[in-house]
Design a protein around this motif. Structure first.
Motif, PDB file in Angstrom:
ATOM      1  N   ASN A 164       0.819  -1.212   0.000  1.00 41.95           N
ATOM      2  CA  ASN A 164       0.000   0.000   0.000  1.00 41.95           C
ATOM      3  C   ASN A 164       0.855   1.266   0.000  1.00 41.95           C
ATOM      4  O   ASN A 164       0.551   2.233  -0.700  1.00 41.95           O
ATOM      5  N   ASN A 165       1.916   1.270   0.795  1.00 46.82           N
ATOM      6  CA  ASN A 165       2.805   2.434   0.810  1.00 46.82           C
ATOM      7  C   ASN A 165       3.504   2.613  -0.533  1.00 46.82           C
ATOM      8  O   ASN A 165       3.713   3.744  -0.986  1.00 46.82           O
ATOM      9  N   ALA A 166       3.858   1.500  -1.170  1.00 46.58           N
ATOM     10  CA  ALA A 166       4.495   1.573  -2.480  1.00 46.58           C
ATOM     11  C   ALA A 166       3.529   2.137  -3.515  1.00 46.58           C
ATOM     12  O   ALA A 166       3.902   2.968  -4.358  1.00 46.58           O
ATOM     13  N   ALA A 167       2.265   1.694  -3.471  1.00 50.88           N
ATOM     14  CA  ALA A 167       1.259   2.199  -4.401  1.00 50.88           C
ATOM     15  C   ALA A 167       0.998   3.678  -4.173  1.00 50.88           C
ATOM     16  O   ALA A 167       0.871   4.462  -5.127  1.00 50.88           O
ATOM     17  N   SER A 208      -2.727  -3.511  -4.888  1.00 51.00           N
ATOM     18  CA  SER A 208      -3.375  -2.817  -3.787  1.00 51.00           C
ATOM     19  C   SER A 208      -4.799  -2.446  -4.177  1.00 51.00           C
ATOM     20  O   SER A 208      -5.013  -1.738  -5.171  1.00 51.00           O
ATOM     21  N   LYS A 209      -5.762  -2.919  -3.407  1.00 50.68           N
ATOM     22  CA  LYS A 209      -7.155  -2.580  -3.707  1.00 50.68           C
ATOM     23  C   LYS A 209      -7.394  -1.082  -3.537  1.00 50.68           C
ATOM     24  O   LYS A 209      -8.083  -0.459  -4.349  1.00 50.68           O
ATOM     25  N   THR A 210      -6.812  -0.512  -2.491  1.00 53.76           N
ATOM     26  CA  THR A 210      -6.899   0.937  -2.309  1.00 53.76           C
ATOM     27  C   THR A 210      -6.230   1.648  -3.479  1.00 53.76           C
ATOM     28  O   THR A 210      -6.740   2.658  -3.979  1.00 53.76           O
ATOM     29  N   ILE A 261      -5.221 -13.118  -8.206  1.00 56.21           N
ATOM     30  CA  ILE A 261      -6.546 -13.217  -8.845  1.00 56.21           C
ATOM     31  C   ILE A 261      -7.638 -12.832  -7.849  1.00 56.21           C
ATOM     32  O   ILE A 261      -8.573 -12.090  -8.188  1.00 56.21           O
ATOM     33  N   GLU A 262      -7.510 -13.313  -6.617  1.00 56.59           N
ATOM     34  CA  GLU A 262      -8.519 -12.989  -5.600  1.00 56.59           C
ATOM     35  C   GLU A 262      -8.551 -11.494  -5.313  1.00 56.59           C
ATOM     36  O   GLU A 262      -9.625 -10.914  -5.094  1.00 56.59           O
ATOM     37  N   ARG A 263      -7.396 -10.847  -5.324  1.00 53.17           N
ATOM     38  CA  ARG A 263      -7.351  -9.412  -5.089  1.00 53.17           C
ATOM     39  C   ARG A 263      -7.984  -8.654  -6.255  1.00 53.17           C
ATOM     40  O   ARG A 263      -8.652  -7.637  -6.052  1.00 53.17           O
ATOM     41  N   ILE A 264      -7.763  -9.144  -7.470  1.00 54.95           N
ATOM     42  CA  ILE A 264      -8.387  -8.517  -8.635  1.00 54.95           C
ATOM     43  C   ILE A 264      -9.901  -8.626  -8.541  1.00 54.95           C
ATOM     44  O   ILE A 264     -10.638  -7.668  -8.820  1.00 54.95           O
ATOM     45  N   TYR A 265     -10.386  -9.804  -8.149  1.00 54.97           N
ATOM     46  CA  TYR A 265     -11.831  -9.977  -7.983  1.00 54.97           C
ATOM     47  C   TYR A 265     -12.377  -9.017  -6.922  1.00 54.97           C
ATOM     48  O   TYR A 265     -13.477  -8.455  -7.079  1.00 54.97           O
ATOM     49  N   SER A 266     -11.616  -8.816  -5.848  1.00 52.11           N
ATOM     50  CA  SER A 266     -12.045  -7.881  -4.804  1.00 52.11           C
ATOM     51  C   SER A 266     -12.109  -6.455  -5.341  1.00 52.11           C
ATOM     52  O   SER A 266     -13.015  -5.689  -4.995  1.00 52.11           O
ATOM     53  N   ILE A 267     -11.144  -6.097  -6.192  1.00 52.77           N
ATOM     54  CA  ILE A 267     -11.139  -4.760  -6.797  1.00 52.77           C
ATOM     55  C   ILE A 267     -12.373  -4.572  -7.673  1.00 52.77           C
ATOM     56  O   ILE A 267     -13.038  -3.530  -7.639  1.00 52.77           O
ATOM     57  N   VAL A 268     -12.699  -5.601  -8.466  1.00 54.63           N
ATOM     58  CA  VAL A 268     -13.898  -5.537  -9.311  1.00 54.63           C
ATOM     59  C   VAL A 268     -15.148  -5.395  -8.444  1.00 54.63           C
ATOM     60  O   VAL A 268     -16.060  -4.615  -8.759  1.00 54.63           O
ATOM     61  N   ASP A 269     -15.190  -6.129  -7.332  1.00 58.04           N
ATOM     62  CA  ASP A 269     -16.348  -6.039  -6.431  1.00 58.04           C
ATOM     63  C   ASP A 269     -16.479  -4.643  -5.821  1.00 58.04           C
ATOM     64  O   ASP A 269     -17.591  -4.132  -5.639  1.00 58.04           O
ATOM     65  N   ILE A 270     -15.336  -4.012  -5.508  1.00 56.94           N
ATOM     66  CA  ILE A 270     -15.375  -2.654  -4.956  1.00 56.94           C
ATOM     67  C   ILE A 270     -15.918  -1.675  -5.988  1.00 56.94           C
ATOM     68  O   ILE A 270     -16.786  -0.847  -5.696  1.00 56.94           O
ATOM     69  N   ILE A 271     -15.427  -1.781  -7.221  1.00 49.55           N
ATOM     70  CA  ILE A 271     -15.856  -0.864  -8.285  1.00 49.55           C
ATOM     71  C   ILE A 271     -17.335  -1.038  -8.591  1.00 49.55           C
ATOM     72  O   ILE A 271     -18.059  -0.065  -8.849  1.00 49.55           O
ATOM     73  N   THR A 272     -17.811  -2.285  -8.551  1.00 50.97           N
ATOM     74  CA  THR A 272     -19.225  -2.560  -8.849  1.00 50.97           C
ATOM     75  C   THR A 272     -20.105  -2.473  -7.605  1.00 50.97           C
ATOM     76  O   THR A 272     -21.285  -2.812  -7.648  1.00 50.97           O
ATOM     77  N   THR A 275     -19.952  -5.038  -2.245  1.00 44.31           N
ATOM     78  CA  THR A 275     -19.059  -5.066  -1.081  1.00 44.31           C
ATOM     79  C   THR A 275     -19.193  -6.325  -0.236  1.00 44.31           C
ATOM     80  O   THR A 275     -18.310  -6.611   0.573  1.00 44.31           O
ATOM     81  N   SER A 276     -20.273  -7.088  -0.412  1.00 48.41           N
ATOM     82  CA  SER A 276     -20.448  -8.293   0.400  1.00 48.41           C
ATOM     83  C   SER A 276     -19.400  -9.348   0.092  1.00 48.41           C
ATOM     84  O   SER A 276     -19.121 -10.215   0.925  1.00 48.41           O
ATOM     85  N   ASN A 277     -18.809  -9.278  -1.106  1.00 41.14           N
ATOM     86  CA  ASN A 277     -17.810 -10.270  -1.498  1.00 41.14           C
ATOM     87  C   ASN A 277     -16.381  -9.762  -1.364  1.00 41.14           C
ATOM     88  O   ASN A 277     -15.437 -10.462  -1.723  1.00 41.14           O
ATOM     89  N   VAL A 278     -16.213  -8.535  -0.869  1.00 43.03           N
ATOM     90  CA  VAL A 278     -14.884  -7.931  -0.810  1.00 43.03           C
ATOM     91  C   VAL A 278     -14.082  -8.513   0.349  1.00 43.03           C
ATOM     92  O   VAL A 278     -14.596  -8.637   1.474  1.00 43.03           O
TER      93      VAL A 278
END
Length: 409
Positions: A164-167, A208-210, A261-272, A275-278
């Protein structure tokens, strides 16, 4: 005089931004006590620099004065909480380092020329951070592990050993380069594009999802002055579709690990907004733990940097845990004042300041150290001046079209 200023202010700032203390401690044979002494020496240099430049109190902008009010409220109340609860302040000297840097750069940046210089130095420094993030990831080097990691790193942590700090650093680099560098030749234009690509790659490999959420927000701001409303609407319609196909291709081609892959799916869930699947990476558990301490002492808090001690991973709520409800409300008002000043600013660099504020405040929700890092708090000192008086390196005519301008040397 410029050499003295660079030695007293910019050298310590670069030292902090590159996390040189941790790097030297873990990758060199130098004794840790020597490295730590040098780190405190850089702080002494900033204090010395304040006396050298002979600052003027009446030239400090309102936002910077608001920060001083916050500090004057935070430390006495947090220390009082330590006394009442009979606990030791967590790393009090370390907690004062950002205050020294904030005051130092608040005084230094009274000079308009130094604000231009600060902007350029930080842009280059964060670009170097981005390059090192990519290099470390390529060679599987982990600052946490203190060398080449045994297994393939899932996320790039760069010089900070933290994704996160790197991002965050890479995205600040992107904003500073994008808004304040206006190349005039083809080679310089290519150099700018390459620099922006480097910061984007460095952000992406942190997973980083953030970071991805922030990148989407600052990307929208960057497009606002470049294209029409119709094109923005079409972009919002087709870009997610293109990203979805790109993500699906990357996942099906075995380019990413299962964790990635799981983090990418979480990012997609945040954008859409699904949030229940994040996956919150236990941030919700850490926040609830910090809230439990807040419920026990809501008025005075629990002491200096208590939220860091318990790894609360939330800068904003962490202020409440440290110094109680009243300081927490002051901090919320401080953040709100930054956005109101940025939105009402008539200068051409408004979008740059808004982008920086979005980056810093959004990461406050997932990091516990945003206001405790000297190189980040110096950016807040810079923002205080930028909303009051535009940088000459962000030209008004080019800002209206979203282009960048760089003060020629």
């Amino acid at each position: 005089m410029k050499r003295i200023i660079f030695l007293c202010f910019y050298m310590p700032l670069i030292f902090k931004a590159l996390n040189a203390q941790a790097f030297l401690t873990k990758f060199t044979p130098a004794p840790e006590v020597i490295i730590q002494a040098f780190a405190y020496f850089t702080v002494c240099l900033v204090i010395l620099g304040i006396f050298v430049i002979k600052p003027r109190w009446n030239s400090i902008p309102p936002l910077n004065r608001f920060w001083i009010v916050f500090y004057l409220a935070y430390f006495p109340i947090a220390l009082l909480a330590n006394i009442i609860q009979d606990t030791e302040p967590h790393r009090l000297l370390v907690a004062l380092i950002p205050v020294v840097f904030f005051m130092g750069f608040t005084y230094l940046l009274q000079d308009r020329e130094e604000r231009e210089r600060f902007n350029n130095i930080m842009a280059v420094t964060f670009l170097i951070v981005s390059v090192m993030t990519i290099v470390f990831d390529y060679y599987n080097i982990s600052v946490d592990f203190e060398g080449v990691y045994e297994f393939r790193l899932e996320r790039a942590g760069g010089v900070y050993g933290d994704a996160n700090n790197a991002a965050l650093a890479s995205e600040i680099g992107f904003v500073l380069i994008y808004y304040t560098y206006n190349p005039t030749t083809r080679i310089k234009k290519l150099a700018k594009i390459l620099a922006l690509i480097i910061t984007l790659i460095a952000t992406f490999i942190t997973y980083s999802k953030t970071g991805f959420l922030v990148l989407l927000l600052i990307g929208i701001l960057a497009l606002m002055k470049r294209i029409s409303v119709e094109k923005i609407f079409l972009s919002l319609l087709f870009v997610p579709i293109a990203l979805l196909f790109g993500i699906q291709y990357a996942m099906s081609s075995n380019m990413m690990s299962q964790t990635q892959i799981e983090r990418i799916y979480s990012i997609v869930d945040i954008i859409t907004l699904n949030t229940s699947n994040v996956d919150y990476s236990s941030r919700d558990v850490l926040l609830q733990n910090m809230l439990n301490y807040i419920y026990e002492s809501p008025i005075l808090g629990n002491g200096v940097q208590f939220s860091n001690l318990i790894r609360g991973h939330n800068t904003i709520v962490g202020v409440w845990a440290d110094a109680g409800i009243f300081v927490f409300l002051i901090f919320l008002a401080l953040l709100l004042a930054h956005f109101l000043k940025a939105l009402s600013a008539s200068g051409p660099n408004r979008l740059m300041i808004l982008s920086l504020l979005i980056i810093l405040t959004t990461y406050m929700l997932t990091l516990q150290t945003v206001i405790n890092q000297a190189y980040l708090i110096a950016i807040f000192a810079f923002i205080g001046y930028a909303v009051a008086e535009p940088l000459s390196s962000v030209d008004e005519t080019t800002a209206e079209s979203g282009k960048l301008n760089h003060k020629s040397n």
